[in-house]
Scaffold this motif. Sequence first.
Motif, PDB file in Angstrom:
ATOM      1  N   PHE A  49      -6.712  10.495  -9.963  1.00 19.87           N
ATOM      2  CA  PHE A  49      -7.465   9.640  -9.056  1.00 19.87           C
ATOM      3  C   PHE A  49      -8.799  10.267  -8.685  1.00 19.87           C
ATOM      4  N   TYR A  66      -9.210   4.776 -10.847  1.00 23.77           N
ATOM      5  CA  TYR A  66      -8.198   5.191 -11.821  1.00 23.77           C
ATOM      6  C   TYR A  66      -8.559   4.587 -13.171  1.00 23.77           C
ATOM      7  N   THR A 101      -0.295   4.557  -8.108  1.00 20.63           N
ATOM      8  CA  THR A 101      -1.174   4.411  -6.953  1.00 20.63           C
ATOM      9  C   THR A 101      -0.797   5.509  -5.962  1.00 20.63           C
ATOM     10  N   LYS A 104      -4.726  -1.094  -2.149  1.00 21.01           N
ATOM     11  CA  LYS A 104      -3.989   0.031  -2.744  1.00 21.01           C
ATOM     12  C   LYS A 104      -4.811   1.312  -2.670  1.00 21.01           C
ATOM     13  N   GLN A 138      -7.656  -0.110  -4.998  1.00 21.12           N
ATOM     14  CA  GLN A 138      -7.647   0.747  -6.188  1.00 21.12           C
ATOM     15  C   GLN A 138      -8.398   0.013  -7.283  1.00 21.12           C
TER      16      GLN A 138
END
Length: 240
Positions: free
Chosen positions: A141, A150, A169, A193, A206
């Motif tokens: 990450f 990501y 995650t 996320k 995310q």
Amino acid sequence: MDRMETEGGPGAGFAGGFSGFGAQGPFSMQDILEQMFGGSQGFGAMGGGGGFWSSGGNMGGMGNLFVESSMRLTFMEAAQGTKKKVDLSRVIGTQIPPVEIDIPPGIDSGQQIQVAAPMGADPKQRINVLLSIEVEAHPKFRRQGLDVMYTQILKLHEALLGTTVTVPTIDGSAELVVPPLTMGNDVLRMREKGIQDPRGRSRGDQLVSVRIIKPSKLTERQKQLLKEFAQEAEAANVRR
């Protein structure tokens, strides 16, 4: 989920441990007591050994006796929050019990946690320890504000036809729907996320950047199918 342009920015790693406090060196007990009883304004609502975070700047009104050091956190500790018992004896120059510090979720490098550390048997004798946060890089990450970046690798047919993949995650594994005709460097959004705002106001997303890998070789059947695909595509373009 949304499709976005690629976002970048390298993750950062940091030196660890307590770094001391510049040219001043450790305070002696005599120095500390002289400052403490020579005009300290007290420590307000800091209370016991618990810590609280600050994004920096002027922290007046909390007394004029400070020492500074640093605290190193893993990426996940900073993202999710944690409690850590820290020995501040070396930082303040006298032996004290470990202090439990409450790390809020979402804290980031460059932000600070201020702790009221006990100075001996008298619970009223305290010193402010200002800890600058250093967050380690993560192997998968990267953080960009409140968003987590990501990279997901897809095979060519997965990107063209669409698929559902399981991705990591900060909360654990989750499913990501990849739409058909996804291109390399497309970014797919997994809402909420990401990182929690330390103030509790919101949570980031995310952002999954797509990387497509080509096959190492093609069978004769695959070559024939690709030729047919190309012929149909050209015919469709002519009809337009």
